[in-house]
Write a protein that holds these residues in place. Structure first.
Motif, PDB file in Angstrom:
ATOM      1  N   PHE A 175       0.400  -0.788   0.301  1.00 25.38           N
ATOM      2  CA  PHE A 175       0.457  -0.008  -0.195  1.00 25.38           C
ATOM      3  C   PHE A 175       0.693   1.239   0.708  1.00 25.38           C
ATOM      4  O   PHE A 175       0.104   1.715  -0.721  1.00 25.38           O
ATOM      5  N   CYS A 176       1.714   1.085   0.555  1.00 24.65           N
ATOM      6  CA  CYS A 176       2.791   2.501   0.540  1.00 24.65           C
ATOM      7  C   CYS A 176       3.866   2.499  -0.995  1.00 24.65           C
ATOM      8  O   CYS A 176       3.766   4.168  -1.254  1.00 24.65           O
ATOM      9  N   PHE A 183       3.062   5.567  -5.627  1.00 24.87           N
ATOM     10  CA  PHE A 183       3.143   5.404  -7.143  1.00 24.87           C
ATOM     11  C   PHE A 183       2.235   6.505  -7.896  1.00 24.87           C
ATOM     12  O   PHE A 183       1.790   7.068  -8.623  1.00 24.87           O
ATOM     13  N   SER A 184       0.912   6.065  -7.052  1.00 24.34           N
ATOM     14  CA  SER A 184      -0.019   7.150  -7.608  1.00 24.34           C
ATOM     15  C   SER A 184       0.339   8.375  -7.427  1.00 24.34           C
ATOM     16  O   SER A 184      -0.486   9.449  -8.140  1.00 24.34           O
ATOM     17  N   LYS A 185       0.743   8.797  -6.210  1.00 25.48           N
ATOM     18  CA  LYS A 185       0.964  10.275  -6.257  1.00 25.48           C
ATOM     19  C   LYS A 185       2.269  10.762  -7.370  1.00 25.48           C
ATOM     20  O   LYS A 185       2.080  11.753  -8.249  1.00 25.48           O
TER      21      LYS A 185
END
Length: 102
Positions: free
Chosen positions: A5-6, A11-13
């Motif tokens: 999740f981290c 990655f999404s940021k």
């Protein structure tokens, strides 16, 4: 599992930041962002009631900052909802002064 999740959050940021754009017209602020698709948000001239400039420790290192715009909108518990946020913009204080007088 928490490490996944981290990594996904990081990655999404990074991915969403490369596709994020901000614009200012004479009547509104426009925010465009998204990871897979495009999301457009706008705030009209008279709706902004409060603007906040934040510069964190990492923002000082990278010479960036964030500006949050609030309106009179509230959630069901009475908390103020942030209407828009400009993240990791260069020279946030100069941008704030320019936007504040739109």
């Amino acid at each position: 599992m928490p490490i996944f999740f981290c990594i996904w959050n990081l990655f999404s940021k990074i991915k969403s930041h490369s596709q994020t754009y901000y614009a200012k017209t004479n009547k509104r602020l426009i925010f465009r962002g998204g990871i897979r698709g495009n999301t457009y948000e706008s705030i009209y001239e008279g709706k902004v009631t409060k603007s906040i400039v934040k510069v964190s420790f990492f923002d000082v290192i990278f010479r960036t900052g964030s500006i949050t715009f609030n309106t009179d909108q509230r959630d069901s518990e009475g908390n103020i909802i942030a209407a828009g946020k400009m993240i990791s913009i260069p020279n946030p204080h100069a941008a704030y002064q320019e936007i504040h007088y739109f």
